[in-house]
Design a protein around this motif. Structure first.
Motif, PDB file in Angstrom:
ATOM      1  N   ARG A   1       0.863  -1.184   0.000  1.00  0.00           N
ATOM      2  CA  ARG A   1       0.000   0.000   0.000  1.00  0.00           C
ATOM      3  C   ARG A   1       0.899   1.234   0.000  1.00  0.00           C
ATOM      4  O   ARG A   1       1.691   1.418   0.915  1.00  0.00           O
TER       5      ARG A   1
ATOM      6  N   HIS B   1      -8.101  -3.933 -10.126  1.00  0.00           N
ATOM      7  CA  HIS B   1      -9.127  -4.144  -9.102  1.00  0.00           C
ATOM      8  C   HIS B   1      -9.579  -5.596  -9.141  1.00  0.00           C
ATOM      9  O   HIS B   1     -10.122  -6.055 -10.141  1.00  0.00           O
TER      10      HIS B   1
ATOM     11  N   LYS C   1     -13.570  -2.565  -2.804  1.00  0.00           N
ATOM     12  CA  LYS C   1     -13.646  -1.153  -3.151  1.00  0.00           C
ATOM     13  C   LYS C   1     -13.447  -0.331  -1.889  1.00  0.00           C
ATOM     14  O   LYS C   1     -14.012  -0.636  -0.839  1.00  0.00           O
ATOM     15  N   HIS C   2     -12.640   0.714  -1.996  1.00  0.00           N
ATOM     16  CA  HIS C   2     -12.267   1.494  -0.817  1.00  0.00           C
ATOM     17  C   HIS C   2     -12.463   2.990  -1.061  1.00  0.00           C
ATOM     18  O   HIS C   2     -12.511   3.442  -2.199  1.00  0.00           O
TER      19      HIS C   2
ATOM     20  N   ASN D   1      -3.450   5.743  -6.061  1.00  0.00           N
ATOM     21  CA  ASN D   1      -3.963   4.495  -5.491  1.00  0.00           C
ATOM     22  C   ASN D   1      -5.307   4.725  -4.814  1.00  0.00           C
ATOM     23  O   ASN D   1      -6.271   3.964  -5.026  1.00  0.00           O
ATOM     24  N   ARG D   2      -5.414   5.792  -4.022  1.00  0.00           N
ATOM     25  CA  ARG D   2      -6.668   6.078  -3.319  1.00  0.00           C
ATOM     26  C   ARG D   2      -7.752   6.532  -4.304  1.00  0.00           C
ATOM     27  O   ARG D   2      -8.916   6.144  -4.175  1.00  0.00           O
TER      28      ARG D   2
ATOM     29  N   LYS E   1      -9.106   3.487  -6.274  1.00  0.00           N
ATOM     30  CA  LYS E   1     -10.001   2.658  -5.464  1.00  0.00           C
ATOM     31  C   LYS E   1     -11.333   3.368  -5.214  1.00  0.00           C
ATOM     32  O   LYS E   1     -12.386   2.730  -5.214  1.00  0.00           O
TER      33      LYS E   1
ATOM     34  N   TYR F   1     -11.784   2.059 -10.169  1.00  0.00           N
ATOM     35  CA  TYR F   1     -10.941   1.928 -11.375  1.00  0.00           C
ATOM     36  C   TYR F   1     -11.702   2.322 -12.646  1.00  0.00           C
ATOM     37  O   TYR F   1     -11.526   1.728 -13.704  1.00  0.00           O
TER      38      TYR F   1
END
Length: 357
Positions: free
Chosen positions: A202, A227, A241-242, A346-347, A350, A354
Motif C-alpha cells: 500500500r 481491481h 472497493k475502498h 492508489n486512493r 479505489k 478503477y
C-alpha cells in the motif's frame, strides 16, 4: 457478533497538552476489550486490543468490515514488536531505524500471540509505530498492542477530521478521542519483506523512492494497478472497493489540458439528467473551469490542494465533502505516479472503482 448501538464516550484532547487522566481512562478501556477511536499522523484509527480475539472482532463489526481483511497493529516502542513476530531481518531493522516512529507499516511473520482474527487469517502481521503523540500515549497507557484500521465505515473514505468520525461512528464504538486534523491524510505505507525483493503493498507518505534509498531494489505489488476482490489480501486496503463516497467518481486521463478541453463535452452528456456534478482538481487549475461554472449551474469545482502533499492531506476530506454536497458524479484530475503521487492515485483509483475517462 452483531452490531449493537453503544453509548460512545467522546473526549477532546490537545496533543500539545495531553490530559493524562483522559489517556489513562481510554487506555483502560482498550485493556478491558473495548473499542476506541484515536488520532494518528495518517488518519484516525479504530482501535482494540490486538491480542484479544473478541476485542479485535468488535472492529470488524463496528466498521462492517470483511473478516478476511487484516488489521494493522500499532505499538508504542520498538521493543514492543519482539513478542509479536517470529523474526526480524536486517532490512526491517534498517527501515525501523530510518522511518519509525512514522507512517510506515512493516509486514512480519507473526508469532502465536497474534490471533487469526487480527491477522485476517494470515500467518503474517502488519505493524507500525505512529509518531502522533496522542496515539503513542494511548498505546502505552493500554499496556497492549492496538489493532487499528481507519475509523470509517468499510469502503468509505478514511477520516482525517473529528467531524468525519463523529458523523459515522458515534454509537458504533465505546470511545472517541477527538484530536486535530491528521498530518499526512493518507494511510501508512505498507511494505512486505517476506520475499527476496521488498514489495510495497500500500503506497503512502513513505514513498517508493525513499524506501529504495534504504533497501535498494523495492517494487510495487502488481495488484495496485488493478481491481480484483478475489485476491488474498496481504495487508489492509488491498481488497474490496475502498475510500468511496456515494458519488460516482471517474478519473480523467491525459493530463490537465486534456481534462479542460474535454470537460464541456463530459458535462453536456449529463446536461439532461439534472445530476449535481463536481470537478476535482489542483487549486491552481480551478480558474480554468470558470466558464463551465457559468454555463452549467449544477457544477462544483473543488480544490484538492496546490501541492501533491496538500492533495494527499486533503483527498479524503474532499471525498467526504462530496456527500455533504449531495454530489452525484465527480470527475477527478490525474496525478503523476511519482513520490506521494503513487499514494494519491492508489486512493483515487479505489474510490472510483478503477473507472477512467
Amino acid at each position: 457478533m452483531e452490531f449493537m448501538k453503544k453509548n460512545t464516550l467522546i473526549e477532546k484532547i490537545d496533543p500539545d497538552n495531553i490530559d493524562s487522566k483522559v489517556i489513562e481512562q481510554f487506555g483502560k478501556m482498550l485493556a478491558d476489550g473495548k473499542t476506541v477511536i484515536f488520532p494518528t499522523e495518517t488518519v484516525y484509527g479504530l482501535g482494540a486490543n490486538a491480542l484479544d480475539e473478541q476485542a479485535a472482532s468488535k472492529i470488524y463489526v463496528a466498521k462492517g468490515r470483511p473478516s478476511d481483511n487484516p488489521l494493522l497493529v500499532h505499538v508504542a516502542e520498538r521493543e514492543d514488536i519482539n513478542p509479536l513476530v517470529v523474526d526480524m531481518d536486517e532490512r526491517a531493522k534498517k527501515l525501523i531505524d530510518r522511518f519509525w516512529p512514522g507512517p510506515l507499516t512493516i509486514v512480519f511473520k507473526k508469532s502465536d500471540l497474534i490471533p487469526k482474527v487480527t491477522s485476517g487469517g494470515l500467518d503474517t502481521v502488519a505493524i507500525r509505530m505512529p509518531s502522533d503523540k496522542v496515539a503513542r500515549a494511548l498505546i502505552k497507557a493500554s499496556g497492549v498492542p492496538i489493532a487499528a484500521p481507519s475509523a470509517n465505515l468499510s469502503g468509505k473514505p478514511s477520516p482525517t477530521k473529528p467531524e468525519h468520525i463523529i458523523a459515522d461512528m458515534d454509537g458504533r464504538v465505546d470511545g472517541i478521542l477527538v484530536g486535530g486534523f491528521c498530518d499526512f491524510g493518507v494511510e501508512s505505507t505498507i511494505v512486505d519483506l517476506s520475499d527476496d525483493v521488498p514489495m510495497v503493498l500500500r503506497p503512502g507518505a513513505i514513498t517508493l523512492e525513499m524506501l529504495k534509498e534504504v533497501l535498494g531494489d523495492v517494487i510495487l505489488d502488481p495488484s495496485l494497478s488493478s481491481h480484483d476482490d478475489n485476491i488474498k489480501a496481504k495487508a489492509p486496503g488491498m481488497k474490496y472497493k475502498h475510500y468511496s463516497p456515494n458519488a460516482n467518481i471517474f478519473i480523467v486521463t491525459g493530463g490537465i489540458d486534456r481534462f479542460v478541453e474535454s470537460s464541456e463535452f463530459l458535462l453536456e452528456t449529463r446536461a439532461n439528467d439534472e445530476k449535481k456534478i463536481a470537478i476535482l482538481c489542483m487549486k491552481q487549475n480551478i480558474s480554468r473551469f470558470e466558464e463551465l461554472k457559468l454555463k452549467f449551474k449544477n457544477v462544483h469545482v473543488l480544490s484538492l490542494g496546490s501541492t501533491y502533499e496538500e492533495v494527499a492531506r486533503n483527498l479524503f476530506d474532499v471525498l467526504i465533502d462530496l456527500d455533504r454536497r449531495n454530489i452525484d458524479v465527480a470527475y477527478a484530475e490525474t496525478f503523476e505516479e511519482k513520490g506521494i503521487g503513487v499514494a494519491i492515485m492508489n486512493r483515487l483509483k479505489k474510490s472510483a472503482g478503477y473507472k477512467f475517462v
